[in-house]
Design an enzyme around this catalytic site. Sequence first.
Site, PDB file in Angstrom:
ATOM      1  N   THR A  14      35.780  -0.941  19.153  1.00  0.00           N
ATOM      2  CA  THR A  14      35.568  -2.341  18.744  1.00  0.00           C
ATOM      3  C   THR A  14      36.618  -2.825  17.760  1.00  0.00           C
ATOM      4  O   THR A  14      37.019  -3.992  17.793  1.00  0.00           O
ATOM      5  CB  THR A  14      34.163  -2.471  18.103  1.00  0.00           C
ATOM      6  OG1 THR A  14      33.197  -2.193  19.111  1.00  0.00           O
ATOM      7  CG2 THR A  14      33.914  -3.856  17.547  1.00  0.00           C
ATOM      8  N   THR A  89      32.687   3.559  18.104  1.00  0.00           N
ATOM      9  CA  THR A  89      31.574   4.256  17.442  1.00  0.00           C
ATOM     10  C   THR A  89      30.654   4.973  18.442  1.00  0.00           C
ATOM     11  O   THR A  89      29.961   5.916  18.065  1.00  0.00           O
ATOM     12  CB  THR A  89      30.722   3.279  16.601  1.00  0.00           C
ATOM     13  OG1 THR A  89      30.217   2.259  17.466  1.00  0.00           O
ATOM     14  CG2 THR A  89      31.527   2.664  15.481  1.00  0.00           C
ATOM     15  N   ASP A  90      30.646   4.511  19.705  1.00  0.00           N
ATOM     16  CA  ASP A  90      29.653   5.043  20.656  1.00  0.00           C
ATOM     17  C   ASP A  90      29.709   6.570  20.798  1.00  0.00           C
ATOM     18  O   ASP A  90      28.684   7.232  20.851  1.00  0.00           O
ATOM     19  CB  ASP A  90      29.843   4.417  22.047  1.00  0.00           C
ATOM     20  CG  ASP A  90      29.492   2.935  22.063  1.00  0.00           C
ATOM     21  OD1 ASP A  90      29.051   2.418  21.015  1.00  0.00           O
ATOM     22  OD2 ASP A  90      29.653   2.302  23.121  1.00  0.00           O
TER      23      ASP A  90
HETATM   24  N1  ASP Z   1      31.593   0.260  22.697  1.00  0.00           N
HETATM   25  C1  ASP Z   1      32.398   0.419  21.493  1.00  0.00           C
HETATM   26  C2  ASP Z   1      33.106   1.755  21.560  1.00  0.00           C
HETATM   27  O1  ASP Z   1      32.504   2.756  21.301  1.00  0.00           O
HETATM   28  C3  ASP Z   1      31.543   0.312  20.271  1.00  0.00           C
HETATM   29  C4  ASP Z   1      32.283   0.440  18.964  1.00  0.00           C
HETATM   30  O2  ASP Z   1      33.456   0.692  18.844  1.00  0.00           O
HETATM   31  O3  ASP Z   1      31.609   0.257  17.948  1.00  0.00           O
HETATM   32  O4  ASP Z   1      34.264   1.804  21.888  1.00  0.00           O
END
Ligand code: ASP
Length: 336
Positions: A14, A89-90
């Site tokens: 993100t 974060t995922d």
């Molecule tokens: N879908 C994103 C990822 O993991 C979520 C994030 O970065 O917070 O790349």
Amino acid sequence: MKKKNVLLIHTGGTLGMVEGKPDNHLKPAHIHESVLKFVPELCELAHLESAFACNIDSANLDIPDMNTVLSTIRSNYEHFDGFVIIHGTDTMAYHASALSFMVENNTKPIIFTGSQKPLRHIRTDARLNLVNSVEFATMSIPEVCICFNSTLFRGNRTRKVSIGQFEAFRSPNYPVLGSVGVDIHLNRKHLADCSLEKTTFHELGHSRIGVIKLYPGFDASAWIPCMLKSGVRAVVVEAYAAGNVPILTHSIIPSISALTEADVPVFIVSQALEGSVDLDLYECGQKAKQAGAIGCRDMTFEAVITKLYYLFSKFREIKSTKLVEEMLVNFSGEIS
Ligand code: ASP
């Protein structure tokens, strides 16, 4: 004082995303060239250089991506004092767990960070996460960590716990390693000691790992033949609380026996966030143990999966008895 050398490794997430057309879903954009333009103050904290590993939504993270990050670290290990990995974060907790095994006898800070809101947004958490991570990467922290929301966690103890809060991660079974308020505080007592052994780097290969998440009414017997046919090398059961499994209607015990008899070890983790699996506590755990299941104590699911990948890659033809032994060895602070 001479500034420390820190390498920023971009993998996506993100932090660098933009809204896509027509419905504003977030997708990867080309921010890796311009992180330093958005947060120029990072250069006050360290001498920074950037490297590009990939640019993906981390939901797409796969083993080759982890090997690319590993080889970026390996080829720069001698030249940098620390590393910051910009990541979605995922699957950050999976990747941080994996790297904690892949870089054996690590002596340097390897800090994963990302954000809940893109760097371009006015109320982004990316800026602070980057500043804190770079600062931690200049310190004497011989660990793979996640730095998020002003907190430093041991990577292989961390879980993503929130989709929408800036406090996206927790380390339910290990104290936090550091925190940032007016001052930066390092929890030295809980940091790993710096290894005196030579640092070595291990690539991961792919191995088929089966996962069963228990729920009332689940009929394991229907799935075990498919798992065995597909060539699984281990099965992880997400059981209840202390590692309890059903032993009456829809008992999972015959399935555990069938897997272990087929030389496929069964590892039990907990659906609960806090505490440690103890198969001796209840009859519903003890029966699983008698059938051959192994309790993974307080390891996270993410640590268990990546440790299995690591062990299958390091010892290619590992026997199941050795695998079971190694799974309970503490390699990099992932198990109490
Ligand atoms: N879908 C994103 C990822 O993991 C979520 C994030 O970065 O917070 O790349």
